[in-house]
Design a protein around this motif. Structure first.
Motif, short mmCIF file in Angstrom:
data_model
loop_
_atom_site.label_atom_id
_atom_site.label_comp_id
_atom_site.label_asym_id
_atom_site.label_seq_id
_atom_site.Cartn_x
_atom_site.Cartn_y
_atom_site.Cartn_z
N UNK A 39 7.17 4.91 -7.55
CA UNK A 39 8.07 4.20 -6.66
C UNK A 39 9.22 5.11 -6.25
N UNK A 40 9.63 5.00 -5.02
CA UNK A 40 10.86 5.64 -4.55
C UNK A 40 11.87 4.54 -4.30
N UNK A 41 13.09 4.73 -4.77
CA UNK A 41 14.13 3.70 -4.63
C UNK A 41 15.34 4.31 -3.94
N UNK A 42 15.72 3.73 -2.80
CA UNK A 42 16.94 4.11 -2.10
C UNK A 42 17.94 2.98 -2.31
N UNK A 43 19.10 3.34 -2.87
CA UNK A 43 20.13 2.34 -3.14
C UNK A 43 21.49 3.02 -3.08
N UNK A 65 5.13 5.35 -3.32
CA UNK A 65 4.90 6.76 -2.97
C UNK A 65 3.46 7.19 -3.25
N UNK A 66 2.91 6.74 -4.38
CA UNK A 66 1.53 7.08 -4.69
C UNK A 66 0.96 6.09 -5.69
N UNK A 67 -0.36 6.01 -5.69
CA UNK A 67 -1.08 5.14 -6.61
C UNK A 67 -2.21 5.98 -7.21
N UNK A 71 0.85 -1.19 0.00
CA UNK A 71 0.00 0.00 0.00
C UNK A 71 0.89 1.24 0.00
N UNK A 72 0.27 2.37 -0.28
CA UNK A 72 1.00 3.63 -0.27
C UNK A 72 1.75 3.78 1.05
N UNK A 73 3.03 4.13 0.94
CA UNK A 73 3.86 4.33 2.13
C UNK A 73 4.59 3.08 2.59
N UNK A 74 4.21 1.91 2.07
CA UNK A 74 4.87 0.67 2.46
C UNK A 74 6.07 0.41 1.56
N UNK A 75 7.01 -0.38 2.06
CA UNK A 75 8.27 -0.62 1.36
C UNK A 75 8.62 -2.10 1.32
N UNK A 76 9.59 -2.40 0.47
CA UNK A 76 10.27 -3.70 0.50
C UNK A 76 11.77 -3.41 0.52
N UNK A 108 20.17 -3.58 1.13
CA UNK A 108 20.75 -2.31 0.70
C UNK A 108 19.87 -1.51 -0.26
N UNK A 109 18.80 -2.11 -0.75
CA UNK A 109 17.90 -1.39 -1.67
C UNK A 109 16.51 -1.37 -1.04
N UNK A 110 15.95 -0.18 -0.91
CA UNK A 110 14.60 -0.04 -0.37
C UNK A 110 13.70 0.56 -1.44
#
Length: 74
Positions: A32-36, A23-25, A7-12, A17-19
């Motif tokens: 998608x927001x990707x932190x790497x 962000x929105x639907x 859901x919006x706001x949830x992550x994997x 090292x990669x999140x």
């Protein structure tokens, strides 16, 4: 392929090292927001495929050039 519901706001998290965060639907679009780490390259699939095709084309041209040089020197 692993299929997850988020859901919006949830992550994997991938490989500690990669999140990837939803962000929105909106209708048929998901942001998608990707932190790497900076050393990990991230591409949209169509861009990645274009890069691969370009690399293959350049390699073929290099091989053709090397063949031509060998033939010319003989």
């Amino acid at each position: 392929m692993l299929v997850l519901s988020r859901k919006k706001g949830e992550s994997i998290v991938i490989d500690n090292q990669i999140e990837v965060t939803i962000l929105s639907i909106d209708a048929e679009t998901i942001k998608l927001g990707i932190k790497a780490p900076k050393n990990i390259e991230i591409y949209r699939q169509e861009i990645y495929q274009a890069i691969q095709l370009n690399n293959q084309s350049a390699a073929m041209n290099k091989n053709q050039l090397q063949t031509w040089i060998k033939e010319k020197n003989n």
